[in-house]
Motif scaffolding. Structure first.
Motif, short mmCIF file in Angstrom:
data_model
loop_
_atom_site.label_atom_id
_atom_site.label_comp_id
_atom_site.label_asym_id
_atom_site.label_seq_id
_atom_site.Cartn_x
_atom_site.Cartn_y
_atom_site.Cartn_z
N GLY A 173 20.64 -0.04 43.62
CA GLY A 173 20.61 -1.06 44.37
C GLY A 173 20.54 -1.01 45.99
N VAL A 174 21.49 -0.04 46.42
CA VAL A 174 21.52 0.33 48.14
C VAL A 174 20.24 1.15 48.25
CG1 VAL A 174 22.90 1.90 49.38
CG2 VAL A 174 24.01 0.42 48.11
N GLY A 175 19.82 2.14 47.47
CA GLY A 175 18.66 2.72 47.61
C GLY A 175 17.33 1.87 47.87
N CYS A 176 17.20 0.73 46.95
CA CYS A 176 16.13 0.05 47.06
C CYS A 176 16.19 -0.95 48.42
CB CYS A 176 16.08 -0.85 45.79
SG CYS A 176 15.17 -0.08 44.41
N GLY A 177 17.62 -1.45 48.63
CA GLY A 177 17.78 -2.01 49.97
C GLY A 177 17.20 -1.36 51.30
N ALA A 178 17.43 0.04 51.07
CA ALA A 178 17.41 0.84 52.28
C ALA A 178 15.73 1.15 52.47
CB ALA A 178 18.14 2.35 52.08
N THR A 179 15.26 0.94 51.13
CA THR A 179 13.78 1.40 50.87
C THR A 179 13.05 0.25 51.47
OG1 THR A 179 14.06 2.66 49.01
CG2 THR A 179 12.06 2.00 49.29
N VAL A 180 13.41 -0.93 51.41
CA VAL A 180 12.67 -2.11 51.84
C VAL A 180 12.82 -2.23 53.12
CG1 VAL A 180 12.88 -4.72 51.70
CG2 VAL A 180 12.69 -3.47 49.62
N LEU A 181 14.14 -1.86 53.72
CA LEU A 181 14.16 -2.22 55.21
C LEU A 181 13.47 -1.11 55.80
CD1 LEU A 181 18.13 -2.93 55.72
CD2 LEU A 181 16.06 -4.32 55.94
N SER A 182 13.59 0.13 55.28
CA SER A 182 12.71 1.17 56.14
C SER A 182 11.22 1.11 56.00
CB SER A 182 13.42 2.68 55.52
OG SER A 182 12.85 2.74 54.23
N GLN A 183 10.91 0.47 54.92
CA GLN A 183 9.45 0.05 54.81
C GLN A 183 9.10 -0.70 55.85
OE1 GLN A 183 8.41 -0.87 50.88
NE2 GLN A 183 7.19 1.20 50.51
N LEU A 184 9.89 -1.91 55.97
CA LEU A 184 9.49 -3.08 56.90
C LEU A 184 9.37 -2.34 58.37
CD1 LEU A 184 10.87 -6.24 55.45
CD2 LEU A 184 8.55 -5.57 55.29
N VAL A 185 10.55 -1.54 58.76
CA VAL A 185 10.55 -1.03 59.95
C VAL A 185 9.23 0.04 60.38
CG1 VAL A 185 11.98 0.43 61.49
CG2 VAL A 185 13.24 -1.34 60.10
N LEU A 186 9.10 0.72 59.31
CA LEU A 186 8.09 1.83 59.38
C LEU A 186 6.67 1.22 59.54
CD1 LEU A 186 9.08 4.38 57.05
CD2 LEU A 186 9.06 4.77 59.61
N LEU A 187 6.63 0.04 58.72
CA LEU A 187 5.11 -0.75 58.89
C LEU A 187 5.02 -1.58 60.13
CD1 LEU A 187 2.87 -1.52 56.90
CD2 LEU A 187 4.21 -3.61 56.37
N LEU A 188 5.89 -1.76 60.94
CA LEU A 188 6.01 -2.68 62.18
C LEU A 188 5.78 -1.28 63.48
CD1 LEU A 188 8.52 -5.34 62.04
CD2 LEU A 188 5.98 -5.32 62.11
N TYR A 189 6.74 -0.17 63.19
CA TYR A 189 6.54 0.68 64.19
C TYR A 189 5.85 1.94 63.90
CZ TYR A 189 9.90 -2.55 66.07
OH TYR A 189 10.55 -3.96 66.47
N TRP A 190 5.99 2.52 62.92
CA TRP A 190 5.28 3.77 62.58
C TRP A 190 4.66 3.74 61.06
CZ3 TRP A 190 7.73 8.98 61.28
CH2 TRP A 190 6.92 9.94 61.58
N PRO A 191 3.30 3.19 61.09
CA PRO A 191 2.74 3.09 59.81
C PRO A 191 2.43 4.47 59.08
CG PRO A 191 1.68 1.73 61.40
CD PRO A 191 2.54 2.66 62.05
#
Lengths: 138, 99
Positions: B42-60
């Motif tokens: 669960g924690v890994g999936c949450g971290a994945t979602v957050l990091s994906q959104l951040v990376l999509l915005l700032y460093w695709p």
């Protein structure tokens, strides 16, 4: 998947050369520009790393399935095996087949979909304490 | 464009996984064999979602880093599950997870 931004040389803003990985052009920068190298190589390293870790994940999920095949966790672990295998296959294909079609990129969301199926099956089929207490469950 | 849509789809699915795991862990209605296994995933999936959104915005370009986070959390959870529930009837288990 690989869209590496152009790293422009500060001052003259001149791109040194262009390299193509697959159908995606990657703009290269000065070789001694440390920050630029990290930007170019880190995603590739992460891709390789997730491929290698993915193989370990497939092995561990198979072992976990063998270990828990007589319990209710079986219902989650079988889709988890499929999910890790899809994930590893997706990363391996992206890595080894640079001119992959878009369908290969779609394998990875598919792996996530199988994972949510796994969690959904666990929620749906796991024995509930309230049912056991009432006597109509497992 | 389509790849961005896939990342957003993965984000939505990841939120689903996190909510499912939270429901399993905290509804007090399930016999969960190994809580840490589900918690790590669960924690890994949450971290994945957050990091994906951040990376999509700032460093695709760096999206694959979040995939590494995801598969590492799956491996961590499975390893914790297997270490936490040893069986001695299977010879491969003793070989691989000897104490």
């Amino acid at each position: 998947m690989l869209r590496i931004r152009a790293c422009l040389q500060s001052g003259s803003s001149e791109i040194r050369g262009a390299l193509s990985i697959g159908n995606t052009p990657i703009d290269m920068c000065q070789p001694n520009d440390g920050r630029c190298m990290i930007h170019a190589q880190l995603p590739m390293l992460a891709l390789m790393g997730s491929g290698v870790v993915g193989v370990a994940a497939v092995g561990l999920s198979l072992l976990a399935y063998l270990r828990f095949r007589h319990t209710t966790y079986r219902r989650m672990l079988l889709p988890l095996v499929v999910s890790t295998a899809l994930f590893t296959a997706a990363h391996g294909l992206v890595l080894l087949w640079p001119t992959h079609p878009l369908a290969i990129d779609a394998l990875e969301p598919l792996a996530f979909t199988v994972l949510i199926i796994a969690v959904g099956r666990l929620v749906q089929l796991h024995p509930r304490i309230s049912e056991i207490r009432d006597g109509d469950g497992v | 464009m389509i790849v961005d849509a896939m990342v957003l789809y993965q984000g939505v699915v990841g939120i689903g996984v996190v909510s499912g795991v939270l429901f399993l862990l905290y509804s007090d209605d399930f016999v969960v064999i190994h809580r840490r296994f589900l918690a790590i995933i669960g924690v890994g999936c949450g971290a994945t979602v957050l990091s994906q959104l951040v990376l999509l915005l700032y460093w695709p370009a760096g999206i694959s880093i979040s995939h590494l986070i995801f598969i590492l959390s799956v491996v961590g959870g499975l390893y914790s599950l297997l270490r936490g529930y040893p069986t001695h009837s299977e010879p491969w288990f003793r070989t691989l997870f000897s104490r």
